[in-house]
Design an enzyme around this catalytic site. Structure first.
Site, mmCIF file in Angstrom:
data_model
loop_
_atom_site.group_PDB
_atom_site.id
_atom_site.type_symbol
_atom_site.label_atom_id
_atom_site.label_comp_id
_atom_site.label_asym_id
_atom_site.label_seq_id
_atom_site.Cartn_x
_atom_site.Cartn_y
_atom_site.Cartn_z
ATOM 1 C CD GLN A 107 -1.891 -2.275 4.921
ATOM 2 O OE1 GLN A 107 -2.317 -2.371 3.775
ATOM 3 N NE2 GLN A 107 -0.941 -1.409 5.230
ATOM 4 C CG HIS A 125 -4.658 -7.471 5.281
ATOM 5 N ND1 HIS A 125 -3.786 -6.801 4.454
ATOM 6 C CD2 HIS A 125 -5.856 -6.853 5.101
ATOM 7 C CE1 HIS A 125 -4.414 -5.823 3.815
ATOM 8 N NE2 HIS A 125 -5.679 -5.832 4.190
ATOM 9 C CB CYS A 136 -17.542 -24.416 13.559
ATOM 10 S SG CYS A 136 -15.968 -24.545 14.426
ATOM 11 N N GLY A 210 5.742 2.031 6.525
ATOM 12 C CA GLY A 210 6.091 0.981 5.572
ATOM 13 C C GLY A 210 4.931 0.374 4.815
ATOM 14 C CB THR A 211 1.630 0.605 4.188
ATOM 15 O OG1 THR A 211 0.636 0.159 3.259
ATOM 16 C CG2 THR A 211 1.202 1.920 4.807
ATOM 17 C CB SER A 212 2.521 0.645 -1.378
ATOM 18 O OG SER A 212 1.558 -0.380 -1.269
ATOM 19 N N PRO A 237 11.111 4.615 3.200
ATOM 20 C CG PRO A 237 12.297 2.634 2.802
ATOM 21 C CD PRO A 237 11.078 3.167 3.494
ATOM 22 C CB THR A 254 10.044 1.290 10.284
ATOM 23 O OG1 THR A 254 10.221 0.056 9.560
ATOM 24 C CG2 THR A 254 8.916 2.056 9.653
HETATM 25 P P1 OAD Z 1 3.749 -3.058 -0.207
HETATM 26 O O1 OAD Z 1 4.745 -4.045 -0.669
HETATM 27 O O2 OAD Z 1 2.684 -2.659 -1.145
HETATM 28 O O3 OAD Z 1 4.502 -1.725 0.239
HETATM 29 C C1 OAD Z 1 5.644 -1.765 1.052
HETATM 30 C C2 OAD Z 1 6.045 -0.356 1.416
HETATM 31 O O4 OAD Z 1 7.092 -0.447 2.378
HETATM 32 C C3 OAD Z 1 6.582 0.488 0.266
HETATM 33 O O5 OAD Z 1 5.975 1.774 0.306
HETATM 34 C C4 OAD Z 1 8.088 0.577 0.560
HETATM 35 O O6 OAD Z 1 8.648 1.804 0.108
HETATM 36 C C5 OAD Z 1 8.107 0.480 2.062
HETATM 37 N N1 OAD Z 1 9.345 -0.053 2.659
HETATM 38 C C6 OAD Z 1 10.227 -0.940 2.132
HETATM 39 N N2 OAD Z 1 11.201 -1.204 3.020
HETATM 40 C C7 OAD Z 1 10.937 -0.494 4.147
HETATM 41 C C8 OAD Z 1 11.562 -0.352 5.416
HETATM 42 N N3 OAD Z 1 12.666 -1.023 5.740
HETATM 43 N N4 OAD Z 1 10.987 0.481 6.322
HETATM 44 C C9 OAD Z 1 9.846 1.147 6.019
HETATM 45 N N5 OAD Z 1 9.221 1.055 4.837
HETATM 46 C C10 OAD Z 1 9.733 0.237 3.913
HETATM 47 O O7 OAD Z 1 3.162 -3.625 1.177
HETATM 48 P P2 OAD Z 1 1.797 -3.208 1.906
HETATM 49 O O8 OAD Z 1 1.501 -1.772 1.722
HETATM 50 O O9 OAD Z 1 1.875 -3.735 3.292
HETATM 51 O O10 OAD Z 1 -2.556 -7.825 1.394
HETATM 52 O O11 OAD Z 1 0.754 -4.071 1.095
HETATM 53 C C11 OAD Z 1 -0.589 -4.024 1.461
HETATM 54 C C12 OAD Z 1 -1.239 -5.350 1.213
HETATM 55 O O12 OAD Z 1 -0.961 -5.795 -0.122
HETATM 56 C C13 OAD Z 1 -0.703 -6.489 2.065
HETATM 57 O O13 OAD Z 1 -1.247 -6.518 3.365
HETATM 58 C C14 OAD Z 1 -1.134 -7.691 1.281
HETATM 59 C C15 OAD Z 1 -0.692 -7.220 -0.100
HETATM 60 O O14 OAD Z 1 -1.322 -7.817 -1.173
HETATM 61 C C16 OAD Z 1 -3.141 -9.029 1.277
HETATM 62 O O15 OAD Z 1 -2.479 -10.023 1.066
HETATM 63 C C17 OAD Z 1 -4.616 -9.018 1.455
#
Ligand code: OAD
Length: 268
Positions: A107, A125, A136, A210-212, A237, A254
């Site tokens: 993402q 994304h 275009c 590392g994604t929520s 974490p 990570t």
């Molecule tokens: P989030 O900010 O929602 O989530 C970040 C995640 O990373 C959380 O679960 C944290 O616990 C975790 N985290 C933090 N530090 C870390 C580390 N050092 N190693 C591993 N994990 C860690 O970000 P996304 O899930 O990427 O979309 O958000 C998804 C989408 O929301 C993004 O792509 C963006 C945003 O709005 C758009 O802009 C369309």
């Protein structure tokens, strides 16, 4: 599960995988100095997604409160200009090189997976450094420094900060029209959707990094992989939406954990 045991277990799963696919989010790049979106102090704490995260919101904010957009762009330049692949990205590069990792679905828009050596990357994304023609739809890749340096210089030279001056500063397509960053804003269609779901459907291990897990449709990939019979391994974490989905959950960053898994595999 105790972290050391979890790392051992993940390394064992990786050694026998037929097809490992990763799914990454902003946490993957936190150790490269790019704030996540939803952690405390994250991007959506500093800026309101309704004001800067959608096309109409951005234009509206630009006309009413241009300084907010200027601050958002300045912060984006500052953070992305210094970013380099961290040990987590580099570990994924190694995993692909040694034939274990088949693809990265991300993402993130920061290009760091590619800079760490991953070749098979699906960017749901988009990519901040690739530009897309407003007329275009032709796409053109730029280098990180080339693009951000150019925006930084243009901003410094601007005497008025408004829509016409921003349109003027945008790179031009071969067709003559302005180009915008090829990133997906809220309300816009994600990229590589079919390919991403195919990867989730056909893998036997999905590594969620590392994604929520709250932004759909991307967030559905781990569940899709699980339904198709894959083992889901998560590294995070903090919190995510995948407590009931992950078979193995490694609580840590990570940048810290991925190199340890790779080391286990290489020393075996
Ligand atoms: P989030 O900010 O929602 O989530 C970040 C995640 O990373 C959380 O679960 C944290 O616990 C975790 N985290 C933090 N530090 C870390 C580390 N050092 N190693 C591993 N994990 C860690 O970000 P996304 O899930 O990427 O979309 O958000 C998804 C989408 O929301 C993004 O792509 C963006 C945003 O709005 C758009 O802009 C369309």
């Amino acid at each position: 599960m105790e972290l050391y045991a979890g790392i051992e277990q993940a390394a064992e799963v990786f050694k026998t995988t037929r097809k490992l696919v990763t799914f990454s989010g902003a946490g993957m790049s936190a150790e490269s100095g790019i704030p996540t979106f939803r952690d405390p102090g994250g991007i959506w704490d500093q800026f309101d997604p309704a004001e800067v995260g959608t096309g109409p919101g951005l234009l509206n904010t630009l006309s009413r409160m241009p300084e907010k957009i200027r601050a958002f762009i300045n912060e984006t330049i500052r953070v992305f200009l210094q970013a380099q692949p961290n040990p987590g990205h580099l570990a994924l590069g190694t995993l692909e090189q040694i034939g274990i990792l088949r693809s990265v679905v991300t993402q993130n828009v920061d290009n760091l997976h590619q800079e760490a050596g991953n070749k098979n990357v699906i960017e749901m994304h988009g990519n901040l450094f690739r530009q897309r023609c407003l007329a275009c739809e032709a796409k053109k890749p730029f280098g990180r420094e080339e693009y951000l340096g150019r925006v930084k210089n243009a901003l410094e030279e601007m005497t008025t900060f408004d829509l016409p001056s921003i349109m003027e500063m945008l790179p031009k397509c071969d067709c003559g029209s302005p180009m915008r960053p090829d990133v997906v804003m809220f309300g816009e269609a994600v990229q590589g959707l079919y390919e991403s779901f195919q990867e989730a459907d056909s893998c036997d291990v999905m590594l969620v990094l590392g994604t929520s897990g709250v932004v759909y449709p991307a967030a559905a990939l781990p569940q899709k992989a699980k339904e198709s019979g894959a083992t889901v391994i998560e590294i995070n974490p903090g919190d995510s939406a995948y407590y009931g989905v992950a078979d193995i959950r490694l609580q840590g960053t990570t940048g810290e954990i991925l190199p340890r898994i790779v080391q286990r595999i290489q020393n075996a």
